[in-house]
Design an enzyme around this catalytic site. Structure first.
Site, mmCIF file in Angstrom:
data_model
loop_
_atom_site.group_PDB
_atom_site.id
_atom_site.type_symbol
_atom_site.label_atom_id
_atom_site.label_comp_id
_atom_site.label_asym_id
_atom_site.label_seq_id
_atom_site.Cartn_x
_atom_site.Cartn_y
_atom_site.Cartn_z
ATOM 1 N N LEU A 79 102.191 1.202 69.396
ATOM 2 C CA LEU A 79 100.816 0.687 69.510
ATOM 3 C C LEU A 79 100.198 1.329 70.736
ATOM 4 O O LEU A 79 100.871 1.478 71.765
ATOM 5 C CB LEU A 79 100.873 -0.840 69.645
ATOM 6 C CG LEU A 79 99.683 -1.629 70.227
ATOM 7 C CD1 LEU A 79 99.670 -3.037 69.629
ATOM 8 C CD2 LEU A 79 99.732 -1.734 71.745
ATOM 9 N N ASP A 105 95.728 1.901 71.904
ATOM 10 C CA ASP A 105 94.471 1.215 72.230
ATOM 11 C C ASP A 105 94.140 0.040 71.307
ATOM 12 O O ASP A 105 94.283 0.151 70.088
ATOM 13 C CB ASP A 105 93.288 2.185 72.098
ATOM 14 C CG ASP A 105 93.518 3.511 72.778
ATOM 15 O OD1 ASP A 105 94.539 3.682 73.440
ATOM 16 O OD2 ASP A 105 92.647 4.387 72.625
HETATM 17 C C1 FRU Z 1 93.333 6.649 74.448
HETATM 18 C C2 FRU Z 1 93.288 7.612 73.274
HETATM 19 C C3 FRU Z 1 91.891 7.705 72.694
HETATM 20 C C4 FRU Z 1 92.163 8.147 71.284
HETATM 21 C C5 FRU Z 1 93.414 7.361 70.970
HETATM 22 C C6 FRU Z 1 94.358 8.022 70.025
HETATM 23 O O1 FRU Z 1 94.592 6.138 74.670
HETATM 24 O O2 FRU Z 1 93.755 8.893 73.652
HETATM 25 O O3 FRU Z 1 91.013 8.567 73.374
HETATM 26 O O4 FRU Z 1 91.127 7.844 70.412
HETATM 27 O O5 FRU Z 1 94.073 7.150 72.208
HETATM 28 O O6 FRU Z 1 95.407 7.172 69.689
#
Ligand code: FRU
Length: 468
Positions: free
Chosen positions: A39, A41
């Site tokens: 997991l 964001d």
């Molecule tokens: C931040 C990020 C975002 C991207 C996502 C991909 O942690 O790098 O910029 O959309 O994670 O999982």
């Protein structure tokens, strides 16, 4: 991989992996964690018709940053969450290498997701499309396709749409890396969520007098609190300082006034949102009762991710607890959502000299501490918190090197609220003036030991597990 193929493999991964993940003693009792896999964001945090929806970046097939889907939880109380069908799975030509982060809004009575379709090419380059998906009658989400290709003047790193409504228009902020390798936040407007006009750059490296401030800004979130605009952003590429910017990447905020017509944001200095070891990519939502709530990822990209002991059990990372935001003298305060008090048992109180305090169980627990002078606290032999009257210092051994590493806060300490959950602690300083979030991996049934000659007052609750 095609969507259907990925789904089939995900179901298999869940069936095989869940029993093992559930045996992990470091699995949280009341924080959100992936059933299996990785997991990162929180995405699409929203309350609609009394129900909270929280989506998340999820790789069900492994503990690395591939195959990013949107997992989906629902709750009516921010405490008890239920799994929902996976909302987004990559595989279309515009999101072949991941359904990356984004947000949710309600339009025409339905939840709409705005997300980034990430596309990588064999030569190592990439592009990004901002895409929409719409809730369907089965509680799933139908992709509506891309609504915005890469704007000219930017690299393939343009992502993480956060959308909101303001005076009969939709607005979006996007994180971006421009062709000069400056991190930026872009502001866009739309009448219908489908046609977007780029209004300009509202913040970033080399803008608004901020100087050189990172090569990429991820996960922006803009909202109004007490007539002040708050822009949350995650700059990448800041050099570490003595007591600041100590994680691999930062998450923080700017406050100021946004001129929507001119796309200008006059703002003050950047402040870190969390001073602990693990915190990144937070997202907020406006609850139906008017509270501004925040959830973050209790992890940081590329920061010792291959050293977490939970990997042996086939999963990695958790989200922070939901937090309520408020502004006091220009500072953003965070407090645990009041609903979390439901988890408390009857509680115990104690007062005296720290050296004479009993040990407190902190496997899944909350502690309120009111110190009157210097003290130190040891959490299960795996982490320490030391207050010397000026400096609060959180120390743990680095997951990779085993060497002690520190995080700091300075100020006048009046109160600490500590929330423990098996392998995490969230430390709220002075009713939310600052927060330190961290993962740590103690042995079974860890105890908190206090020491010091000054008196302190303490309140302790065990927190009832509520997660599967
Ligand atoms: C931040 C990020 C975002 C991207 C996502 C991909 O942690 O790098 O910029 O959309 O994670 O999982």
């Amino acid at each position: 991989m095609e969507e259907l193929q990925l789904m089939k493999q995900a179901v298999q991964a869940l069936m095989n992996g869940m029993p093992q993940a559930l045996r992990d003693p470091h699995r949280p009792a009341w924080h959100l964690a992936p059933s299996v896999g990785l997991l990162n964001d929180p995405n699409g945090f929203i309350q609609h018709n009394g129900v909270y929806h929280l989506f998340y970046q999820w790789n069900p097939l492994g503990c690395d940053h591939r195959n990013k889907c949107w997992g989906h939880w629902q709750s009516t109380d921010l405490v008890n969450w239920r799994h929902q069908p996976v909302a987004l799975v990559p595989g279309a030509c515009y999101d072949s290498h991941g359904c990356y982060s984004g947000s949710a809004v309600v339009a025409d009575g339905k939840i709409m997701l705005a997300y980034t379709g990430n596309v990588k090419y064999p030569d190592g380059s990439r592009t990004a499309y901002q895409c929409l998906a719409q809730e369907n009658a089965q509680g799933g989400y139908d992709k509506l396709g891309p609504v915005l290709p890469l704007p000219p003047g930017y690299s393939g790193h343009v992502r993480d749409p956060k959308v909101w409504r303001h005076q009969d228009q939709w607005y979006m902020v996007l994180g971006a890396r421009d062709l000069q390798n400056c991190g930026k936040v872009l502001l866009l407007r739309s009448a219908d969520l489908r046609n977007w006009q780029l209004l300009g750059e509202i913040a970033g490296s080399q803008l608004n007098g901020i100087g050189d401030f990172g090569y990429m800004w991820e996960c922006p979130d803009l909202f109004t609190l007490d007539d002040v605009e708050v822009l949350i952003c995650c700059p990448q590429g800041l050099a570490a300082q003595a007591e600041r910017y100590l994680n691999v990447y930062q998450a923080g905020y700017l406050t100021g006034k946004l001129d929507y017509q001119q796309a200008r944001f006059e703002h003050g200095a950047f402040h870190e949102l969390d001073l602990g070891f693990e915190f990144y990519a937070p997202q907020t939502t406006l609850a139906e009762d008017g509270r501004r709530l925040l959830v973050g990822w209790m992890g940081v990209p590329e920061q010792d991710e291959d050293c977490h002991p939970t990997l042996q059990y086939g999963w990695i990372h958790i989200l922070t607890c939901p937090r309520e935001l408020s502004l006091h003298q220009g500072k953003l305060y965070q407090q645990p959502a009041r609903e979390l008090q439901q988890l408390r048992d009857e509680g115990r109180q104690w007062q005296g000299i720290a050296d004479a305090a009993p040990a407190w169980p902190v496997d899944s627990a909350e502690l309120l501490l009111t110190p009157t002078g210097a003290f130190s606290a040891d959490f299960g032999g795996a982490m320490t918190l030391v207050w010397d009257g000026n400096l609060l210092q959180l120390t743990r051994n680095n997951l990779r090197s085993g060497q002690p590493e520190h995080r700091y806060w300075r100020g006048n300490l009046n109160q600490l609220q500590l929330l423990f959950d098996r392998s995490s602690v969230e430390i709220f300083i002075n009713h939310g003036e600052a927060v330190m979030s961290a993962r740590y991996f103690p042995g079974p049934q860890p105890l908190l030991h206090l020491s010091g000659e000054a008196p302190l007052a303490l309140e302790h609750w065990s927190l009832t597990p509520c997660m599967l």
